[in-house]
Motif scaffolding. Structure first.
Motif, short mmCIF file in Angstrom:
data_model
loop_
_atom_site.label_atom_id
_atom_site.label_comp_id
_atom_site.label_asym_id
_atom_site.label_seq_id
_atom_site.Cartn_x
_atom_site.Cartn_y
_atom_site.Cartn_z
N SER A 118 0.83 -1.20 0.00
CA SER A 118 0.00 0.00 0.00
C SER A 118 0.87 1.25 0.00
CB SER A 118 -0.91 0.00 1.22
OG SER A 118 -1.68 1.18 1.26
N VAL A 119 0.59 2.14 -0.94
CA VAL A 119 1.33 3.40 -1.02
C VAL A 119 0.94 4.30 0.15
CG1 VAL A 119 1.74 5.45 -2.44
CG2 VAL A 119 1.45 3.22 -3.52
N THR A 120 -0.33 4.37 0.45
CA THR A 120 -0.80 5.17 1.57
C THR A 120 -1.62 4.29 2.49
OG1 THR A 120 -2.73 5.84 0.29
CG2 THR A 120 -0.86 7.34 0.29
N PRO A 121 -1.11 3.99 3.68
CA PRO A 121 -1.87 3.15 4.61
C PRO A 121 -3.20 3.82 4.94
CG PRO A 121 0.33 3.64 5.46
CD PRO A 121 0.14 4.44 4.22
N GLY A 122 -4.20 3.02 5.07
CA GLY A 122 -5.51 3.57 5.36
C GLY A 122 -6.41 2.55 6.00
#
Length: 145
Positions: A118-122
Motif C-alpha cells: 500500500s502506497v498510503t496506509p488507510g
C-alpha cells in the motif's frame, strides 16, 4: 450525497423481494452447478452503495466466498486478497472453514503483503492488521491451531 442514500428505498425493496430466490439459487448452484462464474463474481464484487441495515447483500457476498473456496480450494481466497477486496471476507472464511484455519499463515502473509504494498496506509491496512492479530491469537481445540 451521503453514501447511505446511494440506493433508493424502491431499489432496496426490490432487492428484498427477490433475495430469497437469489439466495436459493446461490446455494443450489454452489452445490449442483459446474459453472461457478456467477458465484465468484458475487464473492468478488463489492456491493454498490452502503449496505442497508440487515446487510443481506454482504451475506450473499460472504456465502459466495465460502462456496467459491469450497469449490476452488483455498487458492481462491489467497489469489483474491488484494486492495480491491476488503480483508473482512478473508477473516470470515477463516472463522468458518477448517481449510482456511489450516492455512492461517498463508492468509496472514497475503494480508501483510497487501499492507506492505500500500502506497498510503488507510482503512484497508487498519482492518487487515486487526484481522491478522485476531487470526494470529486464535487457538483451535480440535487438533490444529
Amino acid at each position: 450525497m451521503d453514501p447511505i442514500e446511494d440506493i433508493t428505498r424502491d431499489e432496496w425493496q426490490e432487492f428484498y423481494e427477490i433475495f430469497p430466490a437469489i439466495y436459493f439459487a446461490l446455494a443450489y448452484v454452489s452445490r449442483y452447478g459446474t459453472d461457478m462464474h456467477w458465484i465468484e463474481k458475487i464473492a468478488l464484487t463489492e456491493p454498490n452503495g452502503v449496505p442497508d441495515f440487515p446487510g443481506y447483500d454482504l451475506w450473499l457476498k460472504r456465502k459466495a466466498f465460502i462456496f467459491s473456496i469450497k469449490h476452488n480450494g483455498i487458492s481462491f481466497l489467497l489469489d483474491n486478497i488484494n486492495p480491491y477486496t476488503r480483508p473482512l471476507p478473508a477473516y470470515y472464511c477463516f472463522l468458518r472453514l477448517k481449510e482456511a484455519q489450516i492455512n492461517k499463515q498463508e492468509i496472514i502473509q497475503a494480508l501483510k503483503f497487501q499492507i506492505n504494498q500500500s502506497v498510503t496506509p488507510g482503512e484497508y491496512a487498519d482492518h487487515a492488521r486487526e484481522y491478522i492479530e485476531k487470526m494470529d491469537n486464535m487457538i483451535f481445540f480440535d487438533g490444529y491451531q
